[in-house]
Design a protein around this motif. Structure first.
Motif, PDB file in Angstrom:
ATOM      1  N   GLU A 160     -41.165  76.010  54.438  1.00 29.33           N
ATOM      2  CA  GLU A 160     -41.382  76.997  55.497  1.00 29.33           C
ATOM      3  C   GLU A 160     -41.042  78.395  54.994  1.00 29.33           C
ATOM      4  OE1 GLU A 160     -40.247  76.409  59.630  1.00 29.33           O
ATOM      5  OE2 GLU A 160     -39.719  74.347  59.104  1.00 29.33           O
ATOM      6  N   PRO A 161     -42.011  79.312  55.052  1.00 28.59           N
ATOM      7  CA  PRO A 161     -41.707  80.693  54.646  1.00 28.59           C
ATOM      8  C   PRO A 161     -40.884  81.397  55.722  1.00 28.59           C
ATOM      9  CG  PRO A 161     -43.967  80.520  55.407  1.00 28.59           C
ATOM     10  CD  PRO A 161     -43.401  79.137  55.430  1.00 28.59           C
ATOM     11  N   ARG A 162     -39.981  82.264  55.294  1.00 25.95           N
ATOM     12  CA  ARG A 162     -39.171  83.013  56.263  1.00 25.95           C
ATOM     13  C   ARG A 162     -39.899  84.249  56.781  1.00 25.95           C
ATOM     14  NH1 ARG A 162     -34.557  82.787  58.287  1.00 25.95           N
ATOM     15  NH2 ARG A 162     -33.926  84.858  57.735  1.00 25.95           N
ATOM     16  N   GLN A 163     -40.650  84.935  55.924  1.00 24.30           N
ATOM     17  CA  GLN A 163     -41.367  86.139  56.312  1.00 24.30           C
ATOM     18  C   GLN A 163     -42.792  86.080  55.777  1.00 24.30           C
ATOM     19  OE1 GLN A 163     -40.192  88.673  58.183  1.00 24.30           O
ATOM     20  NE2 GLN A 163     -38.189  87.735  58.401  1.00 24.30           N
ATOM     21  N   ILE A 164     -43.733  86.609  56.540  1.00 26.85           N
ATOM     22  CA  ILE A 164     -45.120  86.672  56.106  1.00 26.85           C
ATOM     23  C   ILE A 164     -45.608  88.102  56.336  1.00 26.85           C
ATOM     24  CG2 ILE A 164     -47.466  85.837  56.491  1.00 26.85           C
ATOM     25  CD1 ILE A 164     -46.195  83.274  57.656  1.00 26.85           C
ATOM     26  N   PHE A 165     -46.144  88.710  55.275  1.00 25.82           N
ATOM     27  CA  PHE A 165     -46.696  90.057  55.376  1.00 25.82           C
ATOM     28  C   PHE A 165     -48.064  90.068  54.715  1.00 25.82           C
ATOM     29  CE2 PHE A 165     -42.084  90.666  55.178  1.00 25.82           C
ATOM     30  CZ  PHE A 165     -41.883  91.369  56.343  1.00 25.82           C
ATOM     31  N   PHE A 168     -54.419  86.870  54.209  1.00 27.11           N
ATOM     32  CA  PHE A 168     -55.400  86.162  55.023  1.00 27.11           C
ATOM     33  C   PHE A 168     -55.049  86.157  56.507  1.00 27.11           C
ATOM     34  CE2 PHE A 168     -56.658  82.060  56.902  1.00 27.11           C
ATOM     35  CZ  PHE A 168     -58.037  82.110  56.741  1.00 27.11           C
ATOM     36  N   TRP A 169     -53.782  85.896  56.859  1.00 27.41           N
ATOM     37  CA  TRP A 169     -53.401  85.726  58.265  1.00 27.41           C
ATOM     38  C   TRP A 169     -53.418  87.037  59.034  1.00 27.41           C
ATOM     39  CZ3 TRP A 169     -54.046  81.331  60.291  1.00 27.41           C
ATOM     40  CH2 TRP A 169     -53.985  80.201  59.484  1.00 27.41           C
ATOM     41  N   VAL A 170     -53.265  88.150  58.339  1.00 22.67           N
ATOM     42  CA  VAL A 170     -53.327  89.436  59.028  1.00 22.67           C
ATOM     43  C   VAL A 170     -54.784  89.801  59.298  1.00 22.67           C
ATOM     44  CG1 VAL A 170     -52.836  91.895  58.776  1.00 22.67           C
ATOM     45  CG2 VAL A 170     -51.153  90.211  58.071  1.00 22.67           C
ATOM     46  N   LYS A 171     -55.680  89.425  58.378  1.00 25.45           N
ATOM     47  CA  LYS A 171     -57.088  89.815  58.479  1.00 25.45           C
ATOM     48  C   LYS A 171     -57.894  88.958  59.444  1.00 25.45           C
ATOM     49  CE  LYS A 171     -57.068  91.406  53.732  1.00 25.45           C
ATOM     50  NZ  LYS A 171     -57.473  91.095  52.382  1.00 25.45           N
ATOM     51  N   LYS A 172     -57.518  87.722  59.651  1.00 27.42           N
ATOM     52  CA  LYS A 172     -58.312  86.797  60.461  1.00 27.42           C
ATOM     53  C   LYS A 172     -57.583  86.422  61.740  1.00 27.42           C
ATOM     54  CE  LYS A 172     -61.291  84.926  57.136  1.00 27.42           C
ATOM     55  NZ  LYS A 172     -62.486  84.201  57.224  1.00 27.42           N
ATOM     56  N   VAL A 173     -58.340  85.899  62.683  1.00 27.59           N
ATOM     57  CA  VAL A 173     -57.718  85.354  63.886  1.00 27.59           C
ATOM     58  C   VAL A 173     -57.028  84.074  63.456  1.00 27.59           C
ATOM     59  CG1 VAL A 173     -58.145  84.418  66.172  1.00 27.59           C
ATOM     60  CG2 VAL A 173     -59.524  86.319  65.338  1.00 27.59           C
ATOM     61  N   LYS A 174     -55.734  83.986  63.660  1.00 29.62           N
ATOM     62  CA  LYS A 174     -54.946  82.886  63.149  1.00 29.62           C
ATOM     63  C   LYS A 174     -55.400  81.545  63.714  1.00 29.62           C
ATOM     64  CE  LYS A 174     -51.039  85.875  62.489  1.00 29.62           C
ATOM     65  NZ  LYS A 174     -49.680  86.204  62.811  1.00 29.62           N
ATOM     66  N   GLY A 175     -55.882  80.695  62.831  1.00 30.08           N
ATOM     67  CA  GLY A 175     -56.150  79.308  63.183  1.00 30.08           C
ATOM     68  C   GLY A 175     -57.411  79.034  63.970  1.00 30.08           C
ATOM     69  N   SER A 176     -58.318  79.987  64.173  1.00 33.94           N
ATOM     70  CA  SER A 176     -59.487  79.717  65.009  1.00 33.94           C
ATOM     71  C   SER A 176     -60.355  78.607  64.424  1.00 33.94           C
ATOM     72  CB  SER A 176     -60.303  80.993  65.218  1.00 33.94           C
ATOM     73  OG  SER A 176     -60.752  81.498  63.979  1.00 33.94           O
TER      74      SER A 176
END
Length: 188
Positions: A160-165, A168-176
Motif C-alpha cells: 500500500e502506497p502512503r502518498q500518490i502524486f 495516471f490517476w491524476v489524469k484519468k477518472v479513477k477506476g471508470s
C-alpha cells in the motif's frame, strides 16, 4: 433483564464484538488519514467499550462474564478485519514480473483500465518484463485474477502506497474502466 445470566453473557459478547470492530475500523481510518471519520467512529467505539467493561467490572465474581468479554474481543478482531476487507479503502501497488517478456501483458492490463508502468529486466533465468500497477484496493483481487489469466507463472508483490502524486490517476477518472470490468465479471 440483566439478572438472567445467559442474556448478560450475550450482551457482553455482543458489545465487545461491536467495540473491537469499531476499534479496527477507526484504526484503519486513522492510518488512511481520514481523521474526522476516525474521530466519529471513536465516539461510538468508546461508548461500546465503556458499556462492556462496566458490565464485566460490575460482576467480577462471575468468571463467565470475563470469558464472554475475552471471546467477544477475539470475534471483534475477526469481524473488524472482515469489515475492513469490504471497505477496501485506498490503493494498492502491485509489482509484477512476467515469466515471458513477449506476452502482451502491459497492453492487456491497460485495455482493462489499469495504469501500468513497465520495463524490461533480466532475471536469473533470462529476460523478464517488470511492471508496476496502481489500483484501488477494491479491484485488487480482480487484478490478481487478470494477472493469473495472462501469465500463471508471474511473480507478484503488493503493497500500500502512503502518498500518490501525479501520473495516471491524476489524469484519468479513477477506476471508470475498472468499474465496467468489475460489472462485466459479476454479470458472468
Amino acid at each position: 433483564m440483566l439478572e438472567n445470566g445467559i442474556v448478560m453473557l450475550a450482551i457482553i459478547l455482543s458489545v465487545n464484538i461491536v467495540y473491537v470492530s469499531l476499534l479496527t475500523v477507526r484504526m484503519i481510518f486513522t492510518l488512511k488519514g481520514k481523521r474526522y471519520i476516525a474521530a466519529s467512529v471513536g465516539v461510538f467505539e468508546i461508548t461500546a467499550y465503556t458499556l462492556g467493561l462496566g458490565l464485566v467490572l460490575d460482576n467480577l465474581d462471575q468468571i463467565q462474564n470475563l470469558i464472554a468479554y475475552a471471546l467477544g474481543f477475539g470475534l471483534g478482531v475477526i469481524t473488524g478485519m472482515k469489515i475492513e476487507e469490504k471497505l477496501a479503502i485506498g490503493y494498492i501497488t502491485v509489482n509484477i514480473i512476467s515469466s515471458n517478456p513477449d506476452i502482451p501483458f502491459t497492453e492487456t492490463l491497460r485495455e482493462k483500465g489499469y495504469g501500468v508502468t513497465s520495463w524490461y529486466a533480466y532475471g536469473m533465468e533470462g529476460d523478464r518484463l517488470a511492471m508496476q500497477v496502481l489500483t484501488p484496493r477494491k479491484y485488487e483481487l480482480m487484478l490478481y485474477e487478470t494477472i493469473k489469466e495472462i501469465d500463471p507463472k508471474a511473480f507478484i508483490i503488493a503493497y500500500e502506497p502512503r502518498q500518490i502524486f501525479g501520473g495516471f490517476w491524476v489524469k484519468k477518472v479513477k477506476g471508470s474502466k475498472l468499474r465496467r470490468e468489475e460489472e462485466k465479471l459479476q454479470s458472468e
